[in-house]
Design a protein around this motif. Structure first.
Motif, short mmCIF file in Angstrom:
data_model
loop_
_atom_site.label_atom_id
_atom_site.label_comp_id
_atom_site.label_asym_id
_atom_site.label_seq_id
_atom_site.Cartn_x
_atom_site.Cartn_y
_atom_site.Cartn_z
N GLU A 148 -5.84 -2.50 -4.91
CA GLU A 148 -6.66 -1.43 -4.34
C GLU A 148 -5.74 -0.46 -3.64
O GLU A 148 -4.62 -0.80 -3.24
N PHE A 149 -6.23 0.73 -3.47
CA PHE A 149 -5.41 1.79 -2.85
C PHE A 149 -4.81 1.33 -1.52
O PHE A 149 -3.60 1.45 -1.30
N GLU A 150 -5.64 0.79 -0.64
CA GLU A 150 -5.17 0.41 0.70
C GLU A 150 -4.07 -0.66 0.63
O GLU A 150 -3.09 -0.61 1.36
N ARG A 160 -2.06 -1.15 -1.80
CA ARG A 160 -0.85 -0.53 -2.32
C ARG A 160 -0.10 0.19 -1.20
O ARG A 160 1.11 0.07 -1.07
N ILE A 161 -0.86 0.93 -0.40
CA ILE A 161 -0.23 1.68 0.68
C ILE A 161 0.46 0.71 1.64
O ILE A 161 1.59 0.96 2.07
N MET A 163 1.95 8.49 -7.11
CA MET A 163 2.30 7.23 -6.45
C MET A 163 3.75 7.21 -6.03
O MET A 163 4.08 6.78 -4.92
N GLU A 177 5.64 9.73 -5.48
CA GLU A 177 5.83 10.70 -4.41
C GLU A 177 5.49 10.06 -3.06
O GLU A 177 6.20 10.19 -2.08
N ARG A 178 4.39 9.30 -3.06
CA ARG A 178 4.00 8.61 -1.84
C ARG A 178 5.06 7.58 -1.43
O ARG A 178 5.43 7.48 -0.27
#
Ligand SMILES: [Zn+2]
Lengths: 415, 511
Positions: free
Chosen positions: A168-170, A172-173, A208, A210-211
């Motif tokens: 999930e996005f979170e 991954r972050i 992704m 870039e993040r």
């Protein structure tokens, strides 16, 4: 002293020289994964079954190499700290292993290739640390680096938290933030490393990546090229069979590096080799690492080329140009025609052949890039994938879009 | 002792003549023979008398026949035309299915008139038909005229089934009249072809006048307008692909083709069911034989393509309808090479752009039809004064809570339809609004749902911001898009820009 010089380019593919202290590596290059410690003692090259046979190739053991020198297959190797505990060793043994750098052991003292010490992030995080028979060690960035340095490596990389396509996005972050924090801690200890420091980045496409870069830059107190000597792109292993995604990831990583002015750093692709390699080289990857040559052998598979394997007993050794297959000694081994052969000896020769096939392709590629003719690169790729139905679509797409459009230059006025 | 297998000549003739079922094959044989005779003009007339008997008259200005040639014409398997299209020498036996064959031919100042009476009746009487020969010296250019009286084929040659459309399609698809040789210049000569049907067969159109070049519709690479994909057309110029077999023999595959939308493809001389006509054709003598649509793979739809791949290494059945050496390595090598070539075509940027454009235009069309159904739904919703939610999705429940918890505005679901892109009609302080309601905003965009009729986006969470940023960078359904995560807005469109507010529920409901 670390330097990376681009000596030739063909399209986006490049040929380079990676110099670390007094060792030089021609890129593009594949670092085969080696397990230096397989639970045994020095006299047996620390054991490890087929891993041991591969080490016997690496250290030029006449009994296993038949007197031939195969060191060119091992100019640079990758080893992971997570493999230290592979054979359920006791803590005492681990400490003993880490008591000498790899090249300080008599048995490895002649090995003169580069050693890339991986932090083993994927495996360590999955297991929650390093686990032996009588110990469990939580591994954080500092401990990982301590162990890496104990091996006497030429290249080290930060402990990373690989992402997964299903994250999930979170989630991954969070992983990216942890990797960034590790990278910052790693950079603080830069001076302890007598070699190259690589930074891991993660992502499947530009936004992704870039993040990932942004988060790392935010954590670092200095620009990336001052703290690091190379970029290692991770998290691709779960996607290793989807060449389209691999090409996009490497190519987007390359673009991100260009935009940030890091294009002079070498780009290493973690855990990928085989059939994707030529395409990834074509979009600018410099080095790779993989244990596939070994796993294929262990699974009884003999590589016909980058794309195809056959069971060992169906292999036609005569049609292979590699030195392993052209040596009567190894052919007899691979055919299981010798007395008292251990399985690891048969498979060891097969592993060396499998590796030779991959190294040969990269050597060809280096020559092509040296010619600087991207059309020749396109021809080479096209020929390589010509019988690979599912694969060639992506190869042709890459050639068409990035190297040489198929139908643009043709004169459309005819008869 | 050796014995020679005996041939029953009569049966042989009957069988070969019977192989040809389609009356149009007469036209194919005639055109091939005229072409082989170097003719530049060939006229075919098909007439029918009051009793339904058919006469075919084929005239050409080719090099004519001498007595030997006539023997080949009438005899079985005796052709001396090794490299010619009718090389089996069987083709002309189709004329035996008639009441009379008359040939008049001039070659090198000698005119021969030859008549064969009742060939079909004689064959069926177990008797070999004979032909007469009368020779005279003349001072005129070479030519050939063949008359076939009372021709019958298959279930009987019913000219009523013939139309100019059908014949023209047949000529262009199945005979030398649809040759692609001219793209490659190998031994090609042009031939004018004229076909005339008696008015009792078809009086709706003028006679067919065509040549032996298959031409593609004009290129139209990038037409102007909103709905143009159907008109788009690109030629893929002639290419010679070399195939090396295991025994190092080399074969040449000559490929030429086009990709195009429906309008473009309709300009090809086709008749009947179009889907049976496009795709990838294998050809010999530059005449199409069979389709091999496998060459474009499952990701692509064959009907966008019209390619002809000619290879002399293909071997055909006597009636040219089938490839005989399909199980051999020659066929395998040809199709492998064709697979590779077509993969390249499918990776061509223009083709990719064409497919993309088609997709977009289809989407736009469905938006236009969506407009009217939306209008209806809105009207119904107005009439009934707003419905209570019919779909108990969690997001709707959240929306209820959002409104009940003293939110800055009241938002209630007035109508909800699960699978619609605009799945919700909202009742707000400002009246009714069209909305798309999803758990994650990124799911909505990853499904490429249309934004055209959406006044507001409602989601539980924004979802994968990287995925949204990726979309932002590559444009969305052909238009620029920008996500303003701070002020919860989507800016969409090029010339006509719209701003669509996003209502993200997660934070406001849980706090
Ligand atoms: Zn070999």
């Amino acid at each position: 002293m670390v330097s990376f010089d681009i000596v030739a380019e063909a399209g986006e593919a490049r040929r380079g020289q990676l110099r670390i202290n007094d060792r030089t590596l021609e890129t593009p290059h594949l670092f085969p994964v080696i397990n230096f410690y397989g639970g045994g003692n020095e006299g047996a090259l620390f054991g490890g079954g087929v891993h041991r046979t591969v080490k016997e190739f690496l250290t030029h053991d006449n009994e296993i190499t038949g007197g031939e020198d195969y060191s060119d297959l091992f100019r640079g190797v990758m080893t992971s700290i997570s493999s230290l505990a592979d054979y359920g060793i006791r803590e005492k043994k681990l400490d003993w292993y880490l008591g000498n750098e790899i090249r300080e052991w008599d048995c490895f003292s002649d090995y003169n290739g580069m050693i890339f010490a991986d932090s083993g992030g994927y495996k360590i995080l999955k297991q929650g640390g390093l686990e032996g028979q009588d110990f469990e060690k939580d591994i954080d960035q500092d401990k990982a680096l301590d162990i890496q340095l104990a091996l006497g490596p030429d290249i080290v990389v930060n402990l990373d938290h690989p992402i997964h396509p299903d994250d999930e996005f979170e989630e991954r972050i969070e992983k990216m933030e942890q990797t960034a924090a590790n990278a910052a801690r790693f950079a603080e200890r830069r001076d302890e490393v007598d070699g190259a420091c690589y930074l891991t980045v993660h992502g499947y496409y530009e936004a992704m990546l870039e993040r990932s870069f942004d988060l790392i830059e935010d954590e670092l107190s200095e620009p990336i090229p001052e703290a690091f000597d190379g970029i290692a792109l991770g998290s691709l292993v779960p996607r290793k069979d989807n060449v389209e995604i691999l090409v996009e990831a490497v190519s987007d990583c390359k673009r991100e590096m260009q935009q940030r002015g890091y294009e002079d750093l070498p780009l290493h692709v973690l855990g990928i080799s085989g059939n994707a390699m030529p395409l990834l080289v074509a979009v600018g990857a410099d080095t790779f690492d993989s244990a596939s040559y070994l796993h294929q052998a262990i699974n009884g598979k003999y590589c016909v080329n980058l794309f195809e394997t056959v069971p060992i007993d169906e292999a036609n050794f005569d049609s292979c140009e590699c030195r392993v297959c052209n040596d009567d000694f190894h052919r007899a081994r691979m055919r299981n025609e010798m007395e008292d052969l251990y399985q690891k000896d048969i498979l060891g020769s097969v592993a060396a052949h499998n590796l030779a096939v991959q190294q040969r392709e990269l050597r060809k590629f280096r020559q092509l890039i040296a010619e600087g003719d991207k059309e020749r690169v396109a021809e080479y790729l096209e020929e390589a994938v010509k019988d690979q139905k599912g694969f060639r679509k992506f190869a042709y797409q890459l050639i068409n879009e990035r190297i040489n459009p198929y139908f643009e230059e043709i004169d459309t006025t005819y008869a | 002792m050796h014995k020679t297998p005996q041939v029953n000549e009569v049966n042989e003739f009957i069988e070969i003549a019977s192989d040809f079922e389609d009356p149009l094959e007469v036209i194919r044989e005639a055109l091939s023979n005229s072409y082989d005779a170097n003719a530049t003009q060939v006229d075919i007339n098909i007439e029918q008398d009051d009793e339904g008997r058919n006469t075919l008259v084929i005239k050409d200005n080719g090099h004519g026949m001498d007595e030997d040639d006539l023997s080949s014409f009438f005899d079985l398997g005796n052709s001396n035309k090794n490299d010619a299209i009718g090389y089996k020498g069987h083709g002309t036996k189709i004329y035996y299915k008639s009441d009379k064959v008359r040939v008049e031919t001039v070659k090198d100042g000698t005119r021969i008139e030859s008549v064969m009476n009742q060939p079909w009746a004689k064959l069926n009487n177990r008797e070999l038909p004979t032909y007469s020969i009368d020779t005279t010296d003349v001072d005129e250019p070479s030519r050939t005229r063949i008359e076939v009286h009372g021709f019958r084929a298959g279930q009987g040659f019913d000219p009523k089934q013939l139309t100019y459309n059908k014949i023209e399609h047949y000529i262009k698809w199945k005979t030398i009249g649809g040759s692609t040789a001219w793209y490659f210049n190998d031994d090609f000569h042009e031939m004018e072809i004229k076909v005339e049907l008696s008015p009792s067969i078809d009086d709706t159109q003028d006679p067919i006048e065509t040549d032996n070049r298959l031409k593609f519709p004009a290129e139209n690479l990038d037409p102007d307008g909103e709905f143009v994909a159907e008109e788009m057309c690109k030629h893929y110029p002639p290419q010679e692909l070399t195939v090396t077999l295991d025994d190092s023999r080399e074969l040449t595959v000559e490929v030429v083709g086009m990709v195009g939308g429906k309008e473009a493809r309709n300009k090809l001389p086709t008749y009947g069911k179009h889907s049976a006509q496009f795709g990838i054709w294998l050809a010999k003598d530059h005449i199409k034989v069979e389709r091999y649509n496998d060459a474009i793979g499952a990701d692509n739809e064959f009907f966008h393509f019209f390619f002809i791949a000619n290879c002399q290494g293909l071997e055909l059945s006597a009636n040219r309808e089938k490839i005989r050496n399909k199980s051999g390595d020659v066929y395998q090598a040809i199709t492998d090479e064709l697979d590779r070539f077509m993969t390249k075509v499918c990776q061509d940027s223009w083709y990719q752009n064409y497919i993309e454009r088609r997709k977009l235009e289809d989407k736009k069309r469905s938006i236009q039809s969506q407009e009217s159904t939306l209008e209806e739904r809105l009207q119904r919703t107005r009439d009934e004064g707003g419905l209570s939610p019919s779909n108990p999705a969690e997001v709707i429940a959240a929306l209820e809570r959002y409104s009940a918890n003293g939110a800055p505005e009241t938002v209630r679901i007035a109508d909800f339809q699960m699978d619609d892109e605009v799945n919700a009609i909202l009742e707000t302080d400002n009246g009714f609004e069209n909305a798309a309601l999803h758990v994650k905003l990124s799911d909505f965009f990853e499904e490429e749902a249309a934004l055209s009729h959406i006044d507001r986006l409602i989601c539980w969470k924004l979802g994968d911001l990287d995925a949204l940023t990726k979309i932002e960078r590559s444009s969305y359904l052909g238009e620029p898009i920008r996500f303003d995560f701070q002020s919860r807005e989507v800016h969409y469109g090029g010339d006509t820009k719209r701003t669509i507010p996003i209502l993200e529920l997660a934070d406001s409901v849980s706090s």
